[in-house]
Design an enzyme around this catalytic site. Structure first.
Site, short mmCIF file in Angstrom:
data_model
loop_
_atom_site.label_atom_id
_atom_site.label_comp_id
_atom_site.label_asym_id
_atom_site.label_seq_id
_atom_site.Cartn_x
_atom_site.Cartn_y
_atom_site.Cartn_z
N CYS A 1 -2.38 9.64 -7.95
CA CYS A 1 -3.40 9.29 -7.05
C CYS A 1 -4.32 10.52 -7.29
O CYS A 1 -4.09 11.44 -6.88
CB CYS A 1 -2.84 9.28 -5.51
SG CYS A 1 -4.15 8.93 -4.51
N GLY B 1 -5.83 -2.60 -14.04
CA GLY B 1 -6.91 -1.93 -14.17
C GLY B 1 -8.11 -2.82 -14.57
O GLY B 1 -8.34 -3.34 -15.68
N LYS C 1 1.06 -1.05 -0.05
CA LYS C 1 -0.02 -0.02 -0.16
C LYS C 1 0.80 1.16 -0.06
O LYS C 1 2.00 1.08 0.52
CB LYS C 1 -1.08 -0.13 1.22
CG LYS C 1 -0.90 0.95 2.16
CD LYS C 1 -1.41 0.42 3.72
CE LYS C 1 -3.08 0.81 3.40
NZ LYS C 1 -3.74 0.55 4.63
N GLY D 1 -11.73 -1.47 -11.29
CA GLY D 1 -12.78 -2.51 -11.37
C GLY D 1 -12.88 -2.57 -12.96
O GLY D 1 -12.38 -1.73 -13.72
N THR E 1 -6.38 4.52 -11.00
CA THR E 1 -7.73 4.88 -11.08
C THR E 1 -8.14 6.12 -11.82
O THR E 1 -7.16 7.21 -12.09
CB THR E 1 -8.33 4.99 -9.47
OG1 THR E 1 -7.64 6.10 -8.99
CG2 THR E 1 -8.13 3.53 -8.82
#
Ligand SMILES: Cc1cc2nc3c(=O)[nH]c(=O)nc-3n(C[C@H](O)[C@H](O)[C@H](O)COP(=O)(O)O)c2cc1C
Length: 305
Positions: A132, A245, A47, A219, A195
């Site tokens: 990010c 992704g 992370k 997702g 993302t």
């Protein structure tokens, strides 16, 4: 059935197989280790770590969408000193490649994190998160500007002699320019992609769903976007690519490999099923066996014209 050779490499980083876990979706690996042997993975990307500890963004921090989730975790993490003290000794004993994902609010933050990690044998390499979408300062702002990407990457490379990957944002008009800047700065690989900035609204409260208002969409919804960028960057042949992704199944992963990714990372799928990475690896092997391939390398980039 003859054993299929799943080995691959992201430049000088050799991997026993192409399946990694994506940053932020498997913590520091402990929970995953109770699900399966981490040596099953090509690698684990921890992370995102920042210089100082961070409690992240206000809740709610995750909302479901029709084909994925929007998260605004905001890089909650214990900070580099606690990471080194509390997480690294355990991570260093794991028999897989451990990549540290680093994030910052300034170029100096990235440089400091690189220096802090350079003498840590438990870390195989760095993933620089310049993409990010849900931290205030830094974050996405770095990843959209090739000059900033060069600046961040070269400062990290100066302090960290080992293998470095830059994680790109999908939200740029010219991703090849950003990729080229990462290469010139000293990156050895590209993670494609992070993302997409997104929003949802709660109809009852008539307010944004997330405490941070905006978040990052991940997702299945983003898979075709990431796949397009992987294909485009593989064709441009700038650096070896880790495809990320919306990979939920072995077949999804194979699409990224056919597009030219040398390896893939599993993110949101792990949140739904902690065994997802393992199943995806088996799915890749099944696809290869079914099509009579004896090694993964035979399919990498095969979809390129
Ligand atoms: C809950 C959550 C936390 C994440 N945290 C990070 C992070 O700390 N650093 C980073 O570079 N990417 C982070 N990501 C992005 C993922 O690593 C990945 O790039 C993205 O989710 C797309 O892959 P996926 O669709 O398979 O999830 C996070 C994603 C999610 C869903």
């Amino acid at each position: 059935m003859a054993k299929i050779d799943l080995s691959t490499a992201l430049g000088e980083l050799e991997l026993s197989n192409p399946v990694l876990t994506a940053s932020g979706t498997c913590g520091f690996g402990q929970e995953l280790a109770s699900e399966f042997q981490l040596s099953e993975l090509g690698g684990l990307i921890v992370k995102g770590i920042t210089v100082e500890p961070s409690t992240g963004n206000p809740p709610p921090r995750i909302v479901e969408t029709p084909a994925g989730i929007i998260n605004s975790i905001g890089l909650e993490n214990p900070g580099i000193a606690n990471f080194k003290k509390e997480q690294l000794p355990w991570l260093a004993r794991q028999e897989t490649k451990i990549l540290a994902n680093i994030s910052g609010h300034s170029i100096a933050d990235f440089a400091k994190l690189a220096a802090e990690l350079k003498d840590e044998p438990g870390i195989t390499g760095l993933e620089i998160n310049v993409s990010c979408p849900n931290i205030g300062e830094g974050g996405l702002a770095f990843g959209t500007d090739p000059a900033m990407v060069y600046e961040v990457t070269s400062k990290v490379a100066k302090n960290y002699p080992g293998w470095i990957m830059v994680k790109l944002t999908p939200v740029v008009s010219d991703i090849e320019a950003v990729a080229q800047a990462a290469k010139e700065g000293g990156a050895k690989s590209l993670a494609v992609a992070n993302t997409l900035p997104a929003l949802d609204i709660d109809l009852k409260r008539q307010k944004p769903e997330l405490g941070n208002i905006y978040g990052g969409l991940s997702g299945p919804a983003i898979r075709p976007v990431a796949l397009k960028l992987v294909y485009q960057l593989a064709a441009a042949d700038i650096l070896p690519i880790l495809g990320v992704g919306g990979i939920m199944t072995g077949e999804d992963a194979v699409k990224f490999l056919l597009a030219g990714a040398k390896a893939i990372a599993v993110g949101t799928a792990t949140l739904l099923d902690p065994q997802a990475a393992l199943k995806i690896k088996e799915g890749i092997a099944d696809y290869l066996a079914h099509h009579n391939y004896s090694s993964l390398q035979e399919i990498i980039g095969k979809a390129q014209q």
